[in-house]
Design a protein around this motif. Structure first.
Motif, PDB file in Angstrom:
ATOM      1  N   LEU A  15      31.744  18.430  41.943  1.00 53.76           N
ATOM      2  CA  LEU A  15      30.678  19.230  41.362  1.00 53.76           C
ATOM      3  C   LEU A  15      29.362  18.681  41.865  1.00 53.76           C
ATOM      4  O   LEU A  15      29.217  17.455  42.047  1.00 53.76           O
ATOM      5  CB  LEU A  15      30.727  19.137  39.837  1.00 53.76           C
ATOM      6  CG  LEU A  15      30.071  20.217  38.995  1.00 53.76           C
ATOM      7  CD1 LEU A  15      30.697  21.584  39.267  1.00 53.76           C
ATOM      8  CD2 LEU A  15      30.208  19.869  37.512  1.00 53.76           C
ATOM      9  N   ARG A  16      28.411  19.563  42.116  1.00 51.16           N
ATOM     10  CA  ARG A  16      27.081  19.106  42.508  1.00 51.16           C
ATOM     11  C   ARG A  16      26.077  19.562  41.453  1.00 51.16           C
ATOM     12  O   ARG A  16      25.935  20.759  41.195  1.00 51.16           O
ATOM     13  CB  ARG A  16      26.679  19.652  43.872  1.00 51.16           C
ATOM     14  CG  ARG A  16      25.375  19.026  44.381  1.00 51.16           C
ATOM     15  CD  ARG A  16      24.991  19.494  45.759  1.00 51.16           C
ATOM     16  NE  ARG A  16      24.393  20.811  45.762  1.00 51.16           N
ATOM     17  CZ  ARG A  16      23.645  21.293  46.751  1.00 51.16           C
ATOM     18  NH1 ARG A  16      23.419  20.549  47.819  1.00 51.16           N
ATOM     19  NH2 ARG A  16      23.150  22.515  46.683  1.00 51.16           N
ATOM     20  N   CYS A  39      19.601   6.577  41.138  1.00 53.24           N
ATOM     21  CA  CYS A  39      18.185   6.925  41.206  1.00 53.24           C
ATOM     22  C   CYS A  39      17.751   7.011  42.659  1.00 53.24           C
ATOM     23  O   CYS A  39      18.267   6.262  43.512  1.00 53.24           O
ATOM     24  CB  CYS A  39      17.358   5.884  40.473  1.00 53.24           C
ATOM     25  SG  CYS A  39      15.580   6.213  40.492  1.00 53.24           S
ATOM     26  N   ILE A  40      16.826   7.909  42.934  1.00 52.05           N
ATOM     27  CA  ILE A  40      16.213   7.981  44.250  1.00 52.05           C
ATOM     28  C   ILE A  40      14.702   7.917  44.071  1.00 52.05           C
ATOM     29  O   ILE A  40      14.145   8.620  43.218  1.00 52.05           O
ATOM     30  CB  ILE A  40      16.652   9.245  45.026  1.00 52.05           C
ATOM     31  CG1 ILE A  40      16.090   9.229  46.440  1.00 52.05           C
ATOM     32  CG2 ILE A  40      16.246  10.523  44.291  1.00 52.05           C
ATOM     33  CD1 ILE A  40      16.777  10.235  47.377  1.00 52.05           C
ATOM     34  N   ILE A  87      23.561  10.533  45.428  1.00 49.05           N
ATOM     35  CA  ILE A  87      22.282  11.160  45.097  1.00 49.05           C
ATOM     36  C   ILE A  87      21.547  11.515  46.373  1.00 49.05           C
ATOM     37  O   ILE A  87      21.637  10.797  47.376  1.00 49.05           O
ATOM     38  CB  ILE A  87      21.436  10.213  44.207  1.00 49.05           C
ATOM     39  CG1 ILE A  87      20.274  10.967  43.552  1.00 49.05           C
ATOM     40  CG2 ILE A  87      20.923   9.011  44.995  1.00 49.05           C
ATOM     41  CD1 ILE A  87      19.569  10.161  42.457  1.00 49.05           C
ATOM     42  N   SER A  88      20.844  12.633  46.349  1.00 54.72           N
ATOM     43  CA  SER A  88      20.050  13.041  47.502  1.00 54.72           C
ATOM     44  C   SER A  88      18.857  13.855  47.007  1.00 54.72           C
ATOM     45  O   SER A  88      18.840  14.317  45.864  1.00 54.72           O
ATOM     46  CB  SER A  88      20.885  13.857  48.490  1.00 54.72           C
ATOM     47  OG  SER A  88      21.365  15.038  47.882  1.00 54.72           O
ATOM     48  N   LEU A 122      22.996  15.518  42.610  1.00 55.95           N
ATOM     49  CA  LEU A 122      24.004  14.492  42.364  1.00 55.95           C
ATOM     50  C   LEU A 122      25.357  15.105  42.723  1.00 55.95           C
ATOM     51  O   LEU A 122      25.848  16.001  42.023  1.00 55.95           O
ATOM     52  CB  LEU A 122      23.995  14.033  40.912  1.00 55.95           C
ATOM     53  CG  LEU A 122      24.967  12.894  40.590  1.00 55.95           C
ATOM     54  CD1 LEU A 122      24.504  11.592  41.268  1.00 55.95           C
ATOM     55  CD2 LEU A 122      25.093  12.684  39.084  1.00 55.95           C
ATOM     56  N   GLN A 123      25.902  14.648  43.834  1.00 57.83           N
ATOM     57  CA  GLN A 123      27.230  15.108  44.255  1.00 57.83           C
ATOM     58  C   GLN A 123      28.260  14.209  43.604  1.00 57.83           C
ATOM     59  O   GLN A 123      28.202  12.976  43.744  1.00 57.83           O
ATOM     60  CB  GLN A 123      27.352  15.037  45.783  1.00 57.83           C
ATOM     61  CG  GLN A 123      28.720  15.425  46.299  1.00 57.83           C
ATOM     62  CD  GLN A 123      29.024  16.895  46.103  1.00 57.83           C
ATOM     63  OE1 GLN A 123      28.168  17.754  46.307  1.00 57.83           O
ATOM     64  NE2 GLN A 123      30.251  17.190  45.705  1.00 57.83           N
ATOM     65  N   MET A 124      29.189  14.816  42.891  1.00 58.26           N
ATOM     66  CA  MET A 124      30.201  14.058  42.168  1.00 58.26           C
ATOM     67  C   MET A 124      31.575  14.463  42.691  1.00 58.26           C
ATOM     68  O   MET A 124      31.934  15.645  42.650  1.00 58.26           O
ATOM     69  CB  MET A 124      30.106  14.349  40.661  1.00 58.26           C
ATOM     70  CG  MET A 124      28.715  14.107  40.090  1.00 58.26           C
ATOM     71  SD  MET A 124      28.652  14.272  38.297  1.00 58.26           S
ATOM     72  CE  MET A 124      28.998  16.016  38.115  1.00 58.26           C
TER      73      MET A 124
END
Length: 126
Positions: A17-18, A49-50, A69-70, A80-82
């Protein structure tokens, strides 16, 4: 100021999920954006965190490897790519923004972020 987090939902174990965090009302490039989550009956915990000022990224050790994270500064959005999701990842997920910086370490994070989103529910279940 707004932080809006679309992208939650129901996903099967092992799925991906993103999540998105769309920001407005502040200078995105000057802020750190973090992701937190809170499961029922548990304390809120930091994920990642970014820092958009220098593109540094930080992950809590327990979240490394499956979460990425991107940031898309043109869209004022952090993702947040999970991957490889597990039932224990079920929680409300929140993004937060602060100008001071991330304040994340391998096993610690700070909570006193300036702005918070309303959260999005992620449920991992078959």
């Amino acid at each position: 100021v707004q932080l809006v987090e679309p992208g939650g939902g129901l996903v099967q174990p092992g799925g991906s999920l993103r999540l998105s965090c769309a920001a407005s009302g502040f200078t995105f490039d000057d802020y750190a954006i973090a992701w937190f989550r809170q499961a029922p009956g548990k304390e809120r915990e930091g994920i990642s965190c970014i820092d958009n000022s220098d593109s540094s990224t930080y992950y809590v050790d327990s979240m490394k490897g499956r979460f990425t994270i991107s940031s898309d500064n043109a869209k004022n959005t952090v993702y947040l790519q999970m991957n490889s999701l597990r039932p224990e990842d079920t929680a409300a997920y929140y993004c937060a923004a602060d100008r001071i910086g991330c304040g994340f370490g391998s096993g610690w994070w700070r909570y006193d972020y300036e702005y918070w989103g309303q959260g999005t529910q992620v449920t991992v279940s078959s």
